[in-house]
Scaffold this active site. Structure first.
Site, PDB file in Angstrom:
ATOM      1  N   ASP A  13       0.921  -1.168  -0.076  1.00  0.00           N
ATOM      2  CA  ASP A  13      -0.005   0.000  -0.058  1.00  0.00           C
ATOM      3  C   ASP A  13       0.629   1.280  -0.108  1.00  0.00           C
ATOM      4  O   ASP A  13       0.669   2.120   0.574  1.00  0.00           O
ATOM      5  CB  ASP A  13      -0.950  -0.029   1.092  1.00  0.00           C
ATOM      6  N   LYS A  18      -0.091   4.458  -8.291  1.00  0.00           N
ATOM      7  CA  LYS A  18       0.029   5.769  -9.099  1.00  0.00           C
ATOM      8  C   LYS A  18       1.381   5.523  -9.757  1.00  0.00           C
ATOM      9  O   LYS A  18       1.702   6.317 -10.959  1.00  0.00           O
ATOM     10  CB  LYS A  18      -0.019   6.808  -7.964  1.00  0.00           C
ATOM     11  N   HIS A  41      -4.442  -1.979  -6.282  1.00  0.00           N
ATOM     12  CA  HIS A  41      -3.791  -0.496  -6.740  1.00  0.00           C
ATOM     13  C   HIS A  41      -4.576   0.062  -7.182  1.00  0.00           C
ATOM     14  O   HIS A  41      -5.426  -0.004  -8.068  1.00  0.00           O
ATOM     15  CB  HIS A  41      -2.556  -1.098  -7.883  1.00  0.00           C
ATOM     16  N   THR A  42      -4.526   1.309  -6.507  1.00  0.00           N
ATOM     17  CA  THR A  42      -5.454   2.369  -6.796  1.00  0.00           C
ATOM     18  C   THR A  42      -4.705   3.417  -7.749  1.00  0.00           C
ATOM     19  O   THR A  42      -3.772   3.914  -7.514  1.00  0.00           O
ATOM     20  CB  THR A  42      -5.852   3.283  -5.542  1.00  0.00           C
ATOM     21  N   THR A 128      -5.867 -11.925   3.489  1.00  0.00           N
ATOM     22  CA  THR A 128      -6.893 -10.842   2.840  1.00  0.00           C
ATOM     23  C   THR A 128      -7.995 -12.079   2.414  1.00  0.00           C
ATOM     24  O   THR A 128      -9.059 -11.676   2.117  1.00  0.00           O
ATOM     25  CB  THR A 128      -6.343 -10.413   1.357  1.00  0.00           C
ATOM     26  N   THR A 238       3.070 -12.343   3.228  1.00  0.00           N
ATOM     27  CA  THR A 238       2.082 -12.903   2.034  1.00  0.00           C
ATOM     28  C   THR A 238       3.245 -14.162   1.543  1.00  0.00           C
ATOM     29  O   THR A 238       4.158 -14.544   1.991  1.00  0.00           O
ATOM     30  CB  THR A 238       1.846 -11.949   0.954  1.00  0.00           C
ATOM     31  N   THR A 300      -9.544  -5.126   0.949  1.00  0.00           N
ATOM     32  CA  THR A 300     -10.504  -5.612   2.098  1.00  0.00           C
ATOM     33  C   THR A 300     -11.296  -4.584   2.897  1.00  0.00           C
ATOM     34  O   THR A 300     -11.948  -4.981   3.637  1.00  0.00           O
ATOM     35  CB  THR A 300      -9.646  -6.420   3.371  1.00  0.00           C
ATOM     36  N   ARG A 302     -10.208  -2.924   5.280  1.00  0.00           N
ATOM     37  CA  ARG A 302      -9.700  -2.918   6.523  1.00  0.00           C
ATOM     38  C   ARG A 302      -8.809  -1.697   6.908  1.00  0.00           C
ATOM     39  O   ARG A 302      -8.128  -1.130   6.211  1.00  0.00           O
ATOM     40  CB  ARG A 302      -8.991  -4.078   7.031  1.00  0.00           C
ATOM     41  N   LEU A 331       3.551  12.383   0.537  1.00  0.00           N
ATOM     42  CA  LEU A 331       3.945  13.539   1.586  1.00  0.00           C
ATOM     43  C   LEU A 331       3.320  14.467   2.097  1.00  0.00           C
ATOM     44  O   LEU A 331       3.061  14.925   3.171  1.00  0.00           O
ATOM     45  CB  LEU A 331       5.220  14.178   0.916  1.00  0.00           C
ATOM     46  N   GLY A 414      -0.011  13.869  -3.918  1.00  0.00           N
ATOM     47  CA  GLY A 414      -1.357  14.037  -4.236  1.00  0.00           C
ATOM     48  C   GLY A 414      -1.808  12.547  -5.053  1.00  0.00           C
ATOM     49  O   GLY A 414      -0.574  12.008  -5.637  1.00  0.00           O
TER      50      GLY A 414
HETATM   51  P1  IMP Z   1      -2.540 -13.092   2.193  1.00  0.00           P
HETATM   52  O1  IMP Z   1      -1.438 -12.375   1.204  1.00  0.00           O
HETATM   53  O2  IMP Z   1      -3.891 -12.538   1.866  1.00  0.00           O
HETATM   54  O3  IMP Z   1      -1.952 -14.328   2.612  1.00  0.00           O
HETATM   55  O4  IMP Z   1      -2.079 -11.938   3.408  1.00  0.00           O
HETATM   56  C1  IMP Z   1      -0.822 -12.047   4.309  1.00  0.00           C
HETATM   57  C2  IMP Z   1      -0.519 -10.866   4.935  1.00  0.00           C
HETATM   58  O5  IMP Z   1      -0.265  -9.889   3.796  1.00  0.00           O
HETATM   59  C3  IMP Z   1      -1.798 -10.164   5.488  1.00  0.00           C
HETATM   60  O6  IMP Z   1      -1.246  -9.384   6.677  1.00  0.00           O
HETATM   61  C4  IMP Z   1      -2.243  -9.121   4.673  1.00  0.00           C
HETATM   62  O7  IMP Z   1      -3.063  -8.024   5.060  1.00  0.00           O
HETATM   63  C5  IMP Z   1      -1.081  -8.756   3.808  1.00  0.00           C
HETATM   64  N1  IMP Z   1      -1.212  -8.222   2.532  1.00  0.00           N
HETATM   65  C6  IMP Z   1      -1.253  -9.206   1.463  1.00  0.00           C
HETATM   66  N2  IMP Z   1      -1.327  -8.267   0.425  1.00  0.00           N
HETATM   67  C7  IMP Z   1      -1.457  -7.295   0.723  1.00  0.00           C
HETATM   68  C8  IMP Z   1      -1.224  -5.771  -0.054  1.00  0.00           C
HETATM   69  O8  IMP Z   1      -1.424  -5.784  -1.216  1.00  0.00           O
HETATM   70  N3  IMP Z   1      -1.064  -4.615   0.734  1.00  0.00           N
HETATM   71  C9  IMP Z   1      -1.064  -4.801   2.206  1.00  0.00           C
HETATM   72  N4  IMP Z   1      -0.852  -5.955   2.886  1.00  0.00           N
HETATM   73  C10 IMP Z   1      -1.250  -7.072   2.060  1.00  0.00           C
END
Ligand code: IMP
Length: 427
Positions: A13, A18, A41-42, A128, A238, A300, A302, A331, A414
């Site tokens: 993230d 961008k 990706h936004t 996720t 991940t 997600t 979250r 920034l 931005g």
């Molecule tokens: P998984 O990739 O779904 O197995 O999740 C494993 C960990 O990686 C968890 O803490 C997720 O929140 C984190 N995670 C997976 N992909 C991303 C992402 O693109 N951005 C931020 N966290 C991620």
């Protein structure tokens, strides 16, 4: 023949979407090389605001070819939804190629992801829930299904039958849940396959041709180095390889072709899911950053944990990636803070350390050692040039660059493409 890898330097993230969208406009080929629809990706560009999960950001440039490479874990249903949503908004996707070697996320992978998380209880990773971990362990276990398998219906049915028999045994005996219906899964997936067939192709010849012709290839990273299976905060990671080397491997490009490794870092830190994060702010400042930065997961929804920039973690990323330059994003989110902090070292069990500990338990005990800086209390979003930034903002960036040991080539102020300052340090 530039090959540019754009990699997240933190816990995902970082605003890679961008940066990738910005560079994709100049790339002939854009490759997504690892991870799956757990990534989000936004992208905000003249065509609107898009949340991409699987489709490479090069899709907005009809002149560039987009490749989903062998290292990806692909849920075909999600990809088709994404393609439909792009078509509805007038974006053509004829330029998308999916490698036949790419692994398929199957319905039982989603189920197992959920069941395993439930079983982990208080030790849950906070995945996720997109089935990515179970897809990769079937890949490593040599029992995965490939996108290329979708092109031969009989063979695919046989493979799904064998796979679902094994999974049903596991589901019933270990988890006490109903078995999965292999025949129904195969039928559904073959429908997806029929729609995706025009996109399925050998990616290696395409990439070889592009390299030979001296065309620009952009490798689009997903997640972030601190979530990398080998180099991240294991087991809170991940299951793919999110580093520069992982991208080259997942795309199928030899390392000698790499020309630029760009590490994307937020001007602060965020993390979703469980696991240690030494600079996390559990206070008003953390909330301010989350609200101002709309720090909620693209995949997600979250809320993200937010905190100060962590140089120790960033240096670990630099070591395992070998970045030529940094892109420092967002920034502007720090514009309203009176005082800023940057973590330059950790204190672990009474000792000051400058390395990123291997054990998640040790990292969780690390206390940040901060340097304070004055804020700039000025909107940076209108800056068009590095020189336009307030002195305190420049000092902040300079401190990060010096402490991390890599120059910042791009600075984001931005969401929009044009809100990016080029410092001249990009190789
Ligand atoms: P998984 O990739 O779904 O197995 O999740 C494993 C960990 O990686 C968890 O803490 C997720 O929140 C984190 N995670 C997976 N992909 C991303 C992402 O693109 N951005 C931020 N966290 C991620």
């Amino acid at each position: 023949m530039p090959v540019i890898a754009v990699v997240g330097g933190q816990w995902g993230d970082e605003g890679k979407g961008k940066i990738i969208d910005l560079l994709a406009g100049r790339a002939h080929v854009v490759v997504r090389a690892q991870g799956g629809d757990n990534a989000g990706h936004t992208v905000v560009n003249p065509q609107g605001k898009f949340a991409l999960h699987l489709v490479p950001a090069g899709i907005f440039n009809p002149a560039s070819e987009c490749v989903i490479g062998p290292g990806v874990a692909l849920n075909p249903e999600i990809l088709l939804q994404e393609l439909d949503a792009l078509h509805e908004r007038g974006v053509t996707t004829d330029n998308l190629i999916i490698s036949g070697r790419t692994h398929l996320v199957m319905p039982y992978h989603l189920l197992l992801d959920r069941l395993e998380e439930e079983q982990r209880g208080s030790g849950a990773i906070g995945t996720t829930g997109r089935g990515i971990g179970p897809t990769y362990y079937d890949k490593v276990g040599r029992s995965g299904l490939l996108v290329g398998d979708l092109l031969d219906a009989d063979r695919f049915r046989d493979k799904v039958k064998a796979a679902t028999q094994r999974k049903s045994f596991l589901l019933e005996r270990i988890y006490g849940v109903r078995p999965v219906d292999g025949e129904a899964i195969a039928t559904r997936y073959l429908e997806f396959g029929a729609r995706l067939a025009p996109h399925i192709a050998e990616s290696e010849p395409l990439l070889e041709r592009a390299l030979r012709d001296g065309r620009t290839i952009l490798l689009e990273g997903a997640h972030g180095t601190l979530l990398d299976l080998d180099h991240g905060t294991y087991p809170y990671v991940t299951t793919s390889s999110c580093t520069v080397a992982g991208l080259l491997n997942g795309a199928g490009i030899g390392p000698r072709h790499l020309t630029t490794a760009l590490g994307v870092f937020k001007a602060y830190t965020s993390r979703v899911g469980a696991g240690p994060m030494p600079t996390e702010l559990d206070d008003e400042t953390g909330e301010h950053i989350r609200d101002r930065g709309h720090e909620y997961g693209t995949t997600t929804g979250r809320p993200r944990r937010c905190g100060w920039f962590d140089v120790v973690a960033a240096r670990h990323s630099v070591i395992v990636n070998g970045f030529h330059a940094l892109a420092i994003t967002r920034l502007d989110i720090l514009d309203e803070l009176d005082e800023l902090k940057v973590c330059l070292a950790y204190e672990l069990d009474g000792q000051q350390i400058d390395y990123f500990p291997t054990q998640a338990e040790e990292l969780a005990r690390c206390r940040p050692v901060y340097e304070g800086l004055p804020g700039w209390s000025t909107a940076t979003g209108d800056a068009h040039d590095w020189k336009d930034l307030p002195t305190a903002a420049k000092d902040y960036v300079k401190l990060v660059e010096a402490a991390v040991g890599v120059p910042a080539g791009l600075i984001g102020v931005g969401q929009e493409r044009e809100k990016t300052l080029f410092t001249g340090a990009l190789p």
